[in-house]
Design a protein around this motif. Structure first.
Motif, short mmCIF file in Angstrom:
data_model
loop_
_atom_site.label_atom_id
_atom_site.label_comp_id
_atom_site.label_asym_id
_atom_site.label_seq_id
_atom_site.Cartn_x
_atom_site.Cartn_y
_atom_site.Cartn_z
N PHE A 417 70.81 11.53 31.46
CA PHE A 417 69.71 11.19 30.71
C PHE A 417 68.45 11.72 30.98
CE2 PHE A 417 66.75 8.03 28.67
CZ PHE A 417 67.06 8.21 27.34
N ALA A 418 68.36 11.97 32.35
CA ALA A 418 67.12 12.64 32.70
C ALA A 418 67.12 14.20 32.02
CB ALA A 418 66.79 12.93 34.16
N ALA A 419 68.33 14.84 32.22
CA ALA A 419 68.31 16.20 31.26
C ALA A 419 68.14 16.34 30.00
CB ALA A 419 69.89 16.76 31.71
N CYS A 420 68.69 15.09 29.24
CA CYS A 420 68.45 14.93 27.96
C CYS A 420 66.96 14.99 27.47
CB CYS A 420 69.15 13.74 27.45
SG CYS A 420 69.13 13.57 25.58
N LEU A 421 66.31 14.48 28.50
CA LEU A 421 64.74 14.23 28.21
C LEU A 421 63.89 15.74 28.53
CD1 LEU A 421 63.87 10.68 29.42
CD2 LEU A 421 63.62 11.51 27.07
N GLU A 422 64.24 16.28 29.89
CA GLU A 422 63.67 17.40 30.42
C GLU A 422 64.03 18.60 29.59
OE1 GLU A 422 61.31 17.16 32.40
OE2 GLU A 422 61.50 15.51 33.86
N GLU A 423 65.00 18.64 29.01
CA GLU A 423 65.29 19.95 28.23
C GLU A 423 64.11 20.43 27.16
OE1 GLU A 423 68.73 19.85 26.28
OE2 GLU A 423 68.26 18.48 24.90
N HIS A 424 63.34 19.32 26.78
CA HIS A 424 62.16 19.85 25.77
C HIS A 424 61.26 20.47 26.56
CE1 HIS A 424 64.56 17.43 22.76
NE2 HIS A 424 64.99 16.89 23.56
N PHE A 425 61.24 20.47 27.73
CA PHE A 425 59.79 21.04 28.39
C PHE A 425 60.30 22.11 29.37
CE2 PHE A 425 56.71 20.22 31.89
CZ PHE A 425 55.63 20.74 31.28
N PRO A 426 59.75 23.41 29.39
CA PRO A 426 60.12 24.45 30.09
C PRO A 426 59.44 24.45 31.57
CG PRO A 426 58.32 25.00 28.29
CD PRO A 426 58.66 23.71 28.28
N HIS A 427 59.29 23.37 32.14
CA HIS A 427 58.58 23.33 33.46
C HIS A 427 59.71 23.60 34.72
CE1 HIS A 427 56.78 21.62 37.24
NE2 HIS A 427 55.73 22.01 36.89
N PRO A 428 59.20 24.28 35.66
CA PRO A 428 60.48 24.61 36.68
C PRO A 428 61.32 23.45 37.05
CG PRO A 428 58.36 25.93 36.97
CD PRO A 428 57.90 24.78 35.90
N VAL A 429 60.67 22.01 37.39
CA VAL A 429 61.23 20.99 37.74
C VAL A 429 62.15 20.40 36.74
CG1 VAL A 429 61.04 18.77 38.55
CG2 VAL A 429 59.42 20.17 39.40
N ALA A 430 61.77 20.59 35.23
CA ALA A 430 62.65 20.14 34.32
C ALA A 430 63.76 21.11 34.08
CB ALA A 430 61.59 20.21 32.76
N ARG A 431 63.51 22.43 34.32
CA ARG A 431 64.72 23.44 34.40
C ARG A 431 65.75 22.78 35.43
NH1 ARG A 431 60.79 27.39 32.85
NH2 ARG A 431 60.70 28.10 35.24
N ALA A 432 65.10 22.57 36.35
CA ALA A 432 66.04 22.21 37.71
C ALA A 432 66.90 21.21 37.17
CB ALA A 432 65.00 21.90 39.02
N VAL A 433 66.42 20.11 36.48
CA VAL A 433 67.12 18.79 36.12
C VAL A 433 68.11 19.35 35.13
CG1 VAL A 433 67.00 16.64 34.91
CG2 VAL A 433 65.29 17.41 36.85
N VAL A 434 67.76 20.18 34.30
CA VAL A 434 68.78 20.48 33.17
C VAL A 434 69.91 21.30 33.72
CG1 VAL A 434 69.13 21.92 31.14
CG2 VAL A 434 66.87 20.57 31.42
N ARG A 435 69.47 22.26 34.72
CA ARG A 435 70.37 23.05 35.36
C ARG A 435 71.54 22.15 36.19
NH1 ARG A 435 67.14 26.22 37.09
NH2 ARG A 435 66.90 25.45 39.04
N ALA A 436 70.99 21.32 36.93
CA ALA A 436 72.04 20.22 37.95
C ALA A 436 73.04 19.84 37.00
CB ALA A 436 71.16 19.21 38.65
N ALA A 437 72.28 18.98 35.81
CA ALA A 437 73.29 18.47 34.92
C ALA A 437 74.35 19.44 34.41
CB ALA A 437 72.64 17.84 33.82
N ALA A 438 74.01 20.58 33.92
CA ALA A 438 75.08 21.61 33.44
C ALA A 438 75.90 21.84 34.36
CB ALA A 438 73.88 22.75 32.81
#
Length: 693
Positions: A417-438
Motif C-alpha cells: 500500500f505504501a508503494a501504491c501511494l509513493e509511486e506518484h512522487f519521484p522523491h528518492p525515498v518514494a522510489r526506494a519504497v516502490v522498488r522494494a515492493a517490485a
C-alpha cells in the motif's frame, strides 16, 4: 568531389581540389571528411583548395579514402551543414592564412604600387577606422575606436601615409589575433555543452524516413530505438524505453519513459523503443538553449571582471588627456601618436573574458553548468557551506531496510500500500519504497482517491472514505494527530535504529513503519575535510529527517553542525540568518524543498540527479552526484579569481611601460602598438589554459 593527388606517402595524402573552399562550407567539409572511419586526421587549406589527410594504411584503407573523397558532393556538404547551425571556433590554419593575407597585401601594395596609388589605397582603408571612431563620438563615447582613429589620423596629418598604413596593419593583425583567441574559447565552451544528432527517423504512416533533425516540426512523429539518441524535445505517444538523461540532468541511471512522459534532446535510449511526438524543433530544444550561457556571460559577470571593464572604459579619456599634454609639451606628433597607440581597454576586457570562458569551458567538461562568472567569484569568497542530506550527502537511491507492520496488517500489505501511494512522487525515498515492493513481486491496484503531496511532509489520500497518510513522524504524529502508544514508540525506535522511518496511517491509526536506509555517498568525508582546508570554515547539514538519523549521517560525513526536522521554510530561514550574520553562503541541495534556500544563498548548487525546480533556481548544477566536484569547483573558482586579479596587474604594468617608452621616444608608435597587441594576445592565451582543479 573533383580532386587530384598532389603528393603521397604511406598513410598520408595531399589532394588538390577543383577550387577554393568557401568559408561557409569549411566546417561541413571537415564533418564529411571525419565521417570516413579510415581518415584519422584531416587538414583543409580553404584558400588554396587543398586537403591533407592522414589515413589508415591497412590494406584497402587508401582505396576507401579515395572512394569517400569521390563521393563528396554538394548534397553531402548541404546535409552536413544542417549539423553546423552554430559557428564554431576558427581553425588555426585559417588564422594563419588571414594573417598572411593582411601582411602580404600590405607589402605588395607598398612594393609594387606607385606611391600615389599606394597612398590613395591607404586613405581608402582608413575609412573603417574613421567611421568606427565617429560612431563612438556620435554616441558620446571616448573609447578605443576613437583612440585608433586619432592615432592613424595623426600620421595623415604628418603627411606620412606609409606610417598610417603600417599602423592600420598592426591594428588589423591585433584584431584578428584577439578575435581568434576569443572565438576559440567560445567554441570550446559550446562544443563542451552541445552535441546533437544530425538525423532522425521520421514516422510517416507505416513507414519511416531518415530526415535531417533540423527539418523536424512540432507535431511530427519520430522513432527512437535502443542505442539511438533523441534529437528533439518531445512526448512519448507509443512504446516504452529506458532513457539515459545524464547529458542533460546528470542522472547516472537510465529512467523509464512511457506514454505521456517527456523526453529531451541530448538524451539517449538505452533499451526499448518509443515513438515521440515532436514538441520543439532542433533550434528550440532544451539542450540547445544551454548555448545561451555563452551569451549570458555578459550579464552574469563577476564583480572583479565588471570592475576591470569599467576601469578599462574610464581610462580611455585619460589616454586623450595624456596625448593632449604630450602634444602641448613636446610639440611632437610622433610622441602624441605613441600616447594614443597603447590602451588598457582591449587587454583588460579580453584577458578577463578569456579567463571566464576558459573556466566555463573546463567546468562544462568536468560536469558543472555555471550560469556566469559572478558565481565563480561567490564560490571563491564563500566561508560557509550548507548541505541538504538526502540525495546530496547520501545516495540518491535509498533502500528499504525494514518493514514493521502494526494493528493487524502484515509486512507485505504495508509495503504494497505504501508503494501504491509513493509511486506518484519521484522523491528518492518514494522510489526506494516502490522498488522494494517490485522486488518482492507485490502488485497492487489503485483503490485510493487522488493523491495530494504535501512538500517536505508526506502524501495524503483516501481509501474507502478513510484518510490515508504516509510520511515523516512529524507529519503523521503531530500534523495528522495519529496517536502512538509508548509500546509502539519503543518498538519503532528499536526496529528502526539508525534508519529513516516512514509512517503509514489509515483513518488516524498507525498501520506500519518502513525503515529506509540512506547510505552515505562514497568520498563524502574526504570531500568535506578538503572543503574545510580550502577555507570553508563552517560545514552544516540541514534535513527534514529526525534527530537520530541526522546525527548518524553527520557523524559519518564528518559534519559537526547539523539541524534536523526542518521544513523548506526552516531551511530558507536558516540561510537567511547566516547571510544576516555576514556569512557568504553556499547551499547544496537536490529537491523541491531545497529550492527556496538554493535561490537565497550566495551560491546555489543543485546536484545533477536533483529535481528540475532545484536546478532551475540554482546558480550551478553538478551533472555528477559526487561532492568531489564541489572541491574541484572551489579550486577552479579560486584559480579564476587569481587569474583575473593577476592579469589586471600585468596589463597595467605592461601598458604603462609601453606608454612611457613611446612618449619618451625610446620606441616608435608602431613598435609600441605591436608590443601592446602581442602582450594582450599572450596574456589572453595564458588565461585560456586549463585550471588546476
Amino acid at each position: 568531389m573533383k580532386y587530384q593527388i598532389a603528393n603521397e606517402l604511406p598513410g598520408r595524402l595531399r589532394v588538390k581540389l577543383a577550387g577554393p573552399v568557401p568559408p561557409a562550407d569549411l566546417d561541413a567539409l571537415y564533418r564529411v571528411l571525419g565521417s570516413c572511419p579510415d581518415i584519422a586526421k584531416s587538414t583543409v587549406y580553404p584558400r588554396i583548395g587543398s586537403v591533407a589527410l592522414t589515413y589508415n594504411a591497412a590494406p584497402g584503407g587508401r582505396a576507401r579514402v579515395l572512394e569517400h573523397l569521390a563521393g563528396i558532393d554538394a548534397a553531402a556538404i548541404a546535409k552536413a551543414k544542417q549539423g553546423c547551425g552554430l559557428e564554431l571556433a576558427p581553425r588555426s590554419h585559417s588564422l594563419l592564412m588571414d594573417l598572411a593575407s593582411l601582411v602580404g597585401f600590405h607589402f605588395m601594395r607598398r612594393w609594387f604600387l606607385p606611391a600615389p596609388l599606394a597612398a590613395a589605397w591607404t586613405v581608402f582603408s582608413y575609412r573603417k577606422f574613421l567611421f568606427a571612431g565617429l560612431k563612438s563620438l556620435a554616441a558620446g563615447r571616448l573609447d578605443v575606436p576613437v583612440l585608433d582613429a586619432a592615432a592613424i589620423g595623426i600620421s595623415f596629418a604628418k603627411r606620412d601615409p606609409r606610417t598610417a598604413g603600417l599602423t592600420m596593419l598592426l591594428l588589423n593583425v591585433g584584431e584578428a589575433l584577439e578575435e581568434y583567441t576569443r572565438s576559440r574559447s567560445e567554441g570550446a565552451l559550446i562544443n563542451a555543452l552541445l552535441d546533437l544528432p544530425e538525423t532522425a527517423q521520421l514516422v510517416e504512416g507505416d513507414t519511416e524516413v531518415q530526415v535531417p533533425s533540423s527539418s523536424l516540426r512540432a507535431g511530427q512523429l519520430i522513432a527512437v530505438r535502443t542505442g539511438m539518441p533523441v534529437c528533439v524535445d518531445g512526448t512519448v505517444v507509443r512504446g516504452c524505453a529506458m532513457v539515459n538523461q545524464a547529458a542533460l540532468t546528470g542522472e547516472p541511471l537510465a529512467v523509464e519513459r512511457t506514454v505521456g512522459d517527456d523526453v529531451f534532446a541530448g538524451t539517449a535510449v538505452e533499451d526499448g523503443e518509443i515513438i515521440v511526438e515532436v514538441k520543439a524543433n532542433e533550434g528550440q530544444t532544451k539542450l540547445r538553449t544551454i548555448v545561451n550561457l555563452v551569451e549570458q556571460t555578459e550579464s552574469y559577470k563577476s564583480r572583479t571582471q565588471s570592475r576591470m571593464e569599467r576601469l578599462a572604459d574610464r581610462i580611455v579619456p585619460w589616454n586623450f588627456l595624456l596625448a593632449g599634454i604630450v602634444a602641448l609639451t613636446t610639440r611632437s606628433l610622433v610622441k602624441t601618436s605613441a600616447a594614443l597607440m597603447v590602451d588598457y581597454s582591449c587587454a583588460l576586457k579580453l584577458t578577463g573574458s578569456i579567463a571566464v570562458l576558459s573556466a566555463m569551458s573546463q567546468s562544462a567538461q568536468a560536469g558543472f553548468t555555471v550560469k556566469g562568472s559572478q558565481h565563480f567569484e561567490s564560490m571563491a569568497q564563500a566561508d560557509v557551506i550548507v548541505f541538504d542530506k538526502t540525495g546530496t550527502l547520501t545516495e540518491a537511491a535509498p533502500q528499504v531496510a525494514r518493514v514493521l507492520s502494526l494493528d493487524g496488517w502484515d509486512d507485505d500489505e504495508v509495503l504494497r500500500f505504501a508503494a501504491c501511494l509513493e509511486e506518484h512522487f519521484p522523491h528518492p525515498v518514494a522510489r526506494a519504497v516502490v522498488r522494494a515492493a517490485a522486488e518482492k513481486g507485490l502488485e497492487h491496484r489503485e483503490r485510493h482517491a487522488e493523491v495530494e503531496y504535501i512538500v517536505a511532509h508526506g502524501i495524503a489520500s483516501s481509501l474507502d472514505g478513510k484518510r490515508v497518510v504516509i510520511g515523516s513522524e512529524h507529519f503523521v504524529v503531530e500534523d495528522e494527530q495519529v496517536e502512538i502508544s509508548e509500546a509502539q514508540k519503543d518498538l519503532i525506535a528499536r526496529e528502526t535504529e539508525g534508519l529513516s522511518p516512514l509512517y503509514l496511517a489509515v483513518d488516524g491509526r498507525l498501520m506500519g513503519v518502513i525503515g529506509v536506509q540512506d547510505p552515505l555517498k562514497a568520498g563524502v568525508p574526504e570531500a568535506i575535510a578538503e572543503l574545510r582546508r580550502l577555507g570553508l570554515s563552517r560545514v552544516i547539514m540541514l534535513t527534514g529527517d529526525n534527530e537520530r538519523t541526522a546525527a548518524r549521517i553527520a557523524a559519518r560525513a564528518g559534519v559537526s553542525e547539523f539541524h534536523a526536522n526542518l521544513l523548506p521554510e526552516d531551511k530558507y530561514a536558516f540561510v537567511e540568518k547566516l547571510k544576516a550574520e555576514g556569512a557568504h553562503v553556499v547551499m547544496v541541495g537536490d529537491g523541491v524543498n531545497d529550492a527556496p534556500a538554493l535561490a537565497l544563498a550566495d551560491v546555489g548548487i543543485a546536484m545533477g540527479q536533483g529535481t528540475a525546480v532545484a536546478k532551475e533556481v540554482a546558480d550551478i548544477t553538478l551533472t555528477g552526484g559526487q561532492l568531489g566536484s564541489i572541491v574541484a569547483l572551489r579550486r577552479m573558482s579560486e584559480g579564476l579569481m587569481g587569474r583575473l586579479n593577476g592579469s589586471f596587474k600585468e596589463v597595467m604594468v605592461i601598458n604603462s611601460t609601453l606608454l612611457a617608452a613611446g612618449i619618451g621616444g625610446i620606441i616608435s608608435p608602431q613598435v609600441s602598438s605591436l608590443l601592446h597587441n602581442a602582450s594582450t594576445v599572450a596574456l589572453s592565451m595564458r588565461n585560456g589554459k586549463r585550471y588546476d582543479a
